[in-house]
Scaffold this active site. Structure first.
Site, PDB file in Angstrom:
ATOM      1  N   ASN A   1      49.727  36.355   3.845  1.00 16.00           N
ATOM      2  CA  ASN A   1      48.758  36.123   4.914  1.00 16.00           C
ATOM      3  C   ASN A   1      47.603  37.083   4.662  1.00 16.00           C
ATOM      4  O   ASN A   1      47.689  38.269   4.972  1.00 16.00           O
ATOM      5  CB  ASN A   1      49.439  36.394   6.266  1.00 16.00           C
ATOM      6  CG  ASN A   1      48.504  36.162   7.431  1.00 16.00           C
ATOM      7  OD1 ASN A   1      47.315  35.890   7.257  1.00 16.00           O
ATOM      8  ND2 ASN A   1      49.038  36.286   8.632  1.00 16.00           N
TER       9      ASN A   1
ATOM     10  N   LYS B   1      49.202  40.689   4.619  1.00 19.12           N
ATOM     11  CA  LYS B   1      50.619  40.792   5.015  1.00 19.12           C
ATOM     12  C   LYS B   1      51.401  39.957   4.024  1.00 19.12           C
ATOM     13  O   LYS B   1      50.951  38.872   3.645  1.00 19.12           O
ATOM     14  CB  LYS B   1      50.828  40.188   6.404  1.00 19.12           C
ATOM     15  CG  LYS B   1      50.459  41.092   7.524  1.00 19.12           C
ATOM     16  CD  LYS B   1      50.958  40.471   8.835  1.00 19.12           C
ATOM     17  CE  LYS B   1      50.084  40.952   9.972  1.00 19.12           C
ATOM     18  NZ  LYS B   1      49.994  40.040  11.078  1.00 19.12           N
TER      19      LYS B   1
ATOM     20  N   ARG C   1      49.210  31.417   4.192  1.00 19.59           N
ATOM     21  CA  ARG C   1      48.720  30.996   5.508  1.00 19.59           C
ATOM     22  C   ARG C   1      47.213  30.779   5.382  1.00 19.59           C
ATOM     23  O   ARG C   1      46.483  31.669   4.947  1.00 19.59           O
ATOM     24  CB  ARG C   1      48.995  32.088   6.524  1.00 19.59           C
ATOM     25  CG  ARG C   1      48.431  31.738   7.864  1.00 19.59           C
ATOM     26  CD  ARG C   1      48.644  32.818   8.883  1.00 19.59           C
ATOM     27  NE  ARG C   1      48.172  32.335  10.166  1.00 19.59           N
ATOM     28  CZ  ARG C   1      47.598  33.125  11.068  1.00 19.59           C
ATOM     29  NH1 ARG C   1      47.457  34.402  10.847  1.00 19.59           N
ATOM     30  NH2 ARG C   1      47.191  32.625  12.206  1.00 19.59           N
TER      31      ARG C   1
ATOM     32  N   HIS D   1      47.448  28.510  15.547  1.00 22.82           N
ATOM     33  CA  HIS D   1      48.850  28.943  15.736  1.00 22.82           C
ATOM     34  C   HIS D   1      49.812  27.778  15.503  1.00 22.82           C
ATOM     35  O   HIS D   1      50.942  27.771  16.010  1.00 22.82           O
ATOM     36  CB  HIS D   1      49.129  29.474  17.160  1.00 22.82           C
ATOM     37  CG  HIS D   1      48.347  30.696  17.552  1.00 22.82           C
ATOM     38  ND1 HIS D   1      47.902  30.897  18.826  1.00 22.82           N
ATOM     39  CD2 HIS D   1      47.959  31.766  16.845  1.00 22.82           C
ATOM     40  CE1 HIS D   1      47.264  32.054  18.898  1.00 22.82           C
ATOM     41  NE2 HIS D   1      47.281  32.610  17.686  1.00 22.82           N
TER      42      HIS D   1
ATOM     43  N   ASN E   1      48.590  38.826  20.598  1.00 23.88           N
ATOM     44  CA  ASN E   1      47.223  39.294  20.734  1.00 23.88           C
ATOM     45  C   ASN E   1      46.313  38.082  20.912  1.00 23.88           C
ATOM     46  O   ASN E   1      45.437  38.057  21.754  1.00 23.88           O
ATOM     47  CB  ASN E   1      46.880  40.114  19.491  1.00 23.88           C
ATOM     48  CG  ASN E   1      45.798  41.096  19.806  1.00 23.88           C
ATOM     49  OD1 ASN E   1      45.430  41.278  20.964  1.00 23.88           O
ATOM     50  ND2 ASN E   1      45.255  41.691  18.782  1.00 23.88           N
ATOM     51  N   GLY E   2      46.556  37.052  20.106  1.00 17.19           N
ATOM     52  CA  GLY E   2      45.949  35.741  20.354  1.00 17.19           C
ATOM     53  C   GLY E   2      46.935  34.919  21.171  1.00 17.19           C
ATOM     54  O   GLY E   2      48.143  35.084  21.022  1.00 17.19           O
TER      55      GLY E   2
ATOM     56  N   ARG F   1      39.942  38.257  23.626  1.00 19.52           N
ATOM     57  CA  ARG F   1      39.176  37.003  23.678  1.00 19.52           C
ATOM     58  C   ARG F   1      39.229  36.413  25.079  1.00 19.52           C
ATOM     59  O   ARG F   1      40.292  36.414  25.709  1.00 19.52           O
ATOM     60  CB  ARG F   1      39.741  36.000  22.663  1.00 19.52           C
ATOM     61  CG  ARG F   1      39.405  36.357  21.221  1.00 19.52           C
ATOM     62  CD  ARG F   1      40.063  35.410  20.250  1.00 19.52           C
ATOM     63  NE  ARG F   1      41.197  36.014  19.579  1.00 19.52           N
ATOM     64  CZ  ARG F   1      42.086  35.341  18.867  1.00 19.52           C
ATOM     65  NH1 ARG F   1      41.994  34.035  18.760  1.00 19.52           N
ATOM     66  NH2 ARG F   1      43.073  35.972  18.265  1.00 19.52           N
TER      67      ARG F   1
ATOM     68  N   ASP G   1      46.568  45.909  25.163  1.00 17.59           N
ATOM     69  CA  ASP G   1      48.002  45.827  24.867  1.00 17.59           C
ATOM     70  C   ASP G   1      48.764  45.727  26.181  1.00 17.59           C
ATOM     71  O   ASP G   1      48.601  46.578  27.067  1.00 17.59           O
ATOM     72  CB  ASP G   1      48.443  47.063  24.066  1.00 17.59           C
ATOM     73  CG  ASP G   1      49.849  46.890  23.526  1.00 17.59           C
ATOM     74  OD1 ASP G   1      50.770  46.597  24.315  1.00 17.59           O
ATOM     75  OD2 ASP G   1      50.033  47.039  22.308  1.00 17.59           O
TER      76      ASP G   1
ATOM     77  N   ILE H   1      53.943  39.134  23.372  1.00 18.51           N
ATOM     78  CA  ILE H   1      54.109  39.193  24.832  1.00 18.51           C
ATOM     79  C   ILE H   1      55.192  38.206  25.277  1.00 18.51           C
ATOM     80  O   ILE H   1      56.073  38.541  26.067  1.00 18.51           O
ATOM     81  CB  ILE H   1      52.773  38.877  25.550  1.00 18.51           C
ATOM     82  CG1 ILE H   1      51.704  39.921  25.181  1.00 18.51           C
ATOM     83  CG2 ILE H   1      52.967  38.820  27.053  1.00 18.51           C
ATOM     84  CD1 ILE H   1      50.305  39.604  25.715  1.00 18.51           C
TER      85      ILE H   1
ATOM     86  N   GLU I   1      57.777  37.115  23.818  1.00 19.50           N
ATOM     87  CA  GLU I   1      59.152  37.507  23.486  1.00 19.50           C
ATOM     88  C   GLU I   1      59.591  38.758  24.253  1.00 19.50           C
ATOM     89  O   GLU I   1      60.773  38.933  24.535  1.00 19.50           O
ATOM     90  CB  GLU I   1      59.270  37.791  21.978  1.00 19.50           C
ATOM     91  CG  GLU I   1      59.134  36.543  21.134  1.00 19.50           C
ATOM     92  CD  GLU I   1      58.837  36.843  19.670  1.00 19.50           C
ATOM     93  OE1 GLU I   1      59.216  37.921  19.184  1.00 19.50           O
ATOM     94  OE2 GLU I   1      58.227  35.986  19.008  1.00 19.50           O
TER      95      GLU I   1
ATOM     96  N   GLU J   1      56.651  32.985  11.600  1.00 10.54           N
ATOM     97  CA  GLU J   1      55.685  32.185  10.833  1.00 10.54           C
ATOM     98  C   GLU J   1      55.945  32.297   9.332  1.00 10.54           C
ATOM     99  O   GLU J   1      55.753  31.338   8.593  1.00 10.54           O
ATOM    100  CB  GLU J   1      54.264  32.616  11.188  1.00 10.54           C
ATOM    101  CG  GLU J   1      53.916  32.199  12.612  1.00 10.54           C
ATOM    102  CD  GLU J   1      52.573  32.723  13.084  1.00 10.54           C
ATOM    103  OE1 GLU J   1      51.574  32.047  12.864  1.00 10.54           O
ATOM    104  OE2 GLU J   1      52.538  33.803  13.691  1.00 10.54           O
TER     105      GLU J   1
HETATM  106  P1  AMP Z   1      51.521  39.543  18.268  1.00 10.25           P
HETATM  107  O1  AMP Z   1      50.070  39.170  18.129  1.00 10.25           O
HETATM  108  O2  AMP Z   1      52.423  38.387  18.424  1.00 10.25           O
HETATM  109  O3  AMP Z   1      51.976  40.547  17.252  1.00 10.25           O
HETATM  110  O4  AMP Z   1      51.610  40.325  19.678  1.00 10.25           O
HETATM  111  C1  AMP Z   1      51.000  41.576  19.891  1.00 10.25           C
HETATM  112  C2  AMP Z   1      50.944  41.876  21.372  1.00 10.25           C
HETATM  113  O5  AMP Z   1      52.253  41.755  21.946  1.00 10.25           O
HETATM  114  C3  AMP Z   1      50.516  43.299  21.694  1.00 10.25           C
HETATM  115  O6  AMP Z   1      49.115  43.417  21.748  1.00 10.25           O
HETATM  116  C4  AMP Z   1      51.144  43.526  23.045  1.00 10.25           C
HETATM  117  O7  AMP Z   1      50.233  43.128  24.067  1.00 10.25           O
HETATM  118  C5  AMP Z   1      52.342  42.615  23.089  1.00 10.25           C
HETATM  119  N1  AMP Z   1      53.624  43.331  23.030  1.00 10.25           N
HETATM  120  C6  AMP Z   1      54.281  43.788  21.959  1.00 10.25           C
HETATM  121  N2  AMP Z   1      55.426  44.402  22.325  1.00 10.25           N
HETATM  122  C7  AMP Z   1      55.496  44.307  23.669  1.00 10.25           C
HETATM  123  C8  AMP Z   1      56.437  44.746  24.658  1.00 10.25           C
HETATM  124  N3  AMP Z   1      57.553  45.381  24.339  1.00 10.25           N
HETATM  125  N4  AMP Z   1      56.157  44.475  25.958  1.00 10.25           N
HETATM  126  C9  AMP Z   1      55.033  43.801  26.302  1.00 10.25           C
HETATM  127  N5  AMP Z   1      54.115  43.375  25.413  1.00 10.25           N
HETATM  128  C10 AMP Z   1      54.341  43.630  24.123  1.00 10.25           C
END
Ligand code: AMP
Length: 401
Positions: A7, A14, A95, A184, A215-216, A245, A286, A335, A337, A388
């Protein structure tokens, strides 16, 4: 069969090496801050085993090729490496963010495919050039291995015309292909497929709403295994509230800001993509920090959580109408998960539509697929970790047969 998944971003790569015999991860890593004075190459060898080893190298990484060569050296290291040499890699899966209308499925990379990805650069000016860099480096490093492009947009190419058209002068679509594409797609397709397996029914018989909150963020209505609508649009800005965003805004905001706030197109674009969303509302992007701030009484953080989860709930309602009937809602990504509060608030008040969360089951971080709804919920609610890389590797294997 060993498959390398890449990626490639503008300043990072990555990568993950998988053994497709048992779908185990042999190595997973990240090359960061490419082109900056101080770079970082991080590689986890044999993660999830007792022999796990984490290697970090801090040194300048002048370009993608240098970074990828270093990563491959780690994979092939005679003492610690996971493969004897790079010829063991049977295929490379890439990707690629934007396939436009040219790609409906994963595709073996040829000169024509590279030309088509290049043609779509105006639709993803930040992402596609970086993806092409990764492809070019991998073709040089692994000249014998077939290279497969897996597009973020491909899963959404089944969205019907009434859902992908914007109500704009038709010349914009005819001449410039201005329409909803969605992103996505690899993640939405993966978790919808996993959900069908978990429910023990063919995907073709199920209607699922997949909610990717990282994040997205994006949501997809999956009817009988096919995407029929999704929240991200021409670019990855529309729809849900994301880390930085905005998601949906009145498009007249461009004219308003230009006329009244002395902002030009680039400033507005930058603001909507990088200074808005959760960060715009409360200064934090975050979700973990947002919960900490709420616990300390921060009203702006509480509003950010409310705005995001209200938007989620509103789109779940919209996609229930688009699908007609819904069998399952799936939460995934950072978020989706990990955050039980966001999940609960995103379906709050929907009990009369047959969507009932089991508060006890929901009160956890989802490390493996978990049923979160109560036994009397008509619609099952699942938390399913997205993967992914595995999805890309599986598709690469399918393409090369
Ligand atoms: P991703 O883009 O799927 O890697 O998700 C990243 C985002 O997941 C971060 O910016 C956080 O807002 C959120 N995140 C990660 N770990 C946690 C957690 N334990 N509790 C709540 N939000 C989380």
């Amino acid at each position: 069969m060993k498959v390398l998944v890449i990626n490639s971003g503008s300043s990072s790569i990555k990568f993950q090496l998988l053994d497709m015999q048992d779908e185990s991860v042999l190595a997973s890593g990240l090359v960061e801050r490419i082109g900056e004075p101080e770079g970082l190459i991080k590689c986890e060898l044999r993660p999830d085993t007792d022999a796990e080893e984490v290697i970090k190298i801090q040194e300048p990484v002048p370009n993608h090729e240098h970074g990828m060569r270093k990563a491959v050296d780690l994979l092939c290291d005679p003492d610690k490496g996971v493969i004897a040499d790079r010829n063991e890699i049977a295929a490379v899966g890439h990707r690629v963010v934007h396939g436009g209308e040219d790609f409906h499925q994963p595709t073996l990379i040829t000169e024509e495919v590279i030309a088509a990805i290049t043609k779509n650069v105006p639709l993803a000016p930040l992402h596609n050039p970086a993806n092409l860099d990764g492809i070019s480096v991998a073709r040089e490093l692994f000249p014998e291995a077939p290279q497969v492009a897996v597009f973020d947009t491909a899963f959404h190419q089944t969205i019907p015309a009434h859902a992908f058209h914007y109500a704009l002068p038709k010349e914009l679509y005819e001449n410039h292909r201005v329409r909803r594409y969605g992103f996505h797609g690899t993640s939405h397709a993966f978790v919808a497929g996993e959900c069908a397996k978990l429910m023990g029914r063919p995907a073709e018989e199920l209607n699922i709403i997949t909610v990717h909150l990282g994040n997205g963020c994006s949501m997809t209505a999956v009817k009988n295994g096919k995407s029929i609508d999704t929240t991200l649009g021409l670019t990855p800005l529309e729809g849900l509230v994301m880390g930085t965003r905005s998601g949906d805004v009145d498009p007249a905001i461009y004219a308003f800001l230009a006329r009244n706030c002395d902002m030009d197109i680039d400033q507005i674009d930058n603001m909507l993509n990088k200074e808005s969303g959760l960060k715009g509302l409360c200064g934090l992007n975050d979700m973990r920090d947002i919960h900490d701030a709420i616990a300390k009484g921060d009203e702006a953080a509480k509003l950010a959580l409310d705005v995001q989860t209200y938007r989620n709930r509103k789109y779940i309602g919209a996609y229930m109408a688009a699908l007609g009937s819904v069998d399952a809602i799936v939460f995934t990504a950072g978020i989706g998960e990990n955050d039980d509060i966001v999940r609960a608030k995103s379906v709050e008040g929907l009990e009369q539509f047959g969507i009932v969360m089991d508060d006890e089951a929901n009160a956890q971080r989802v490390k493996k697929p978990t049923l979160l709804s109560s036994s009397d919920s008509k619609v099952q609610i699942w938390g399913i970790p997205t993967n992914e890389e595995l999805a890309i590797a599986r598709q690469a294997v399918e393409v090369i047969g």
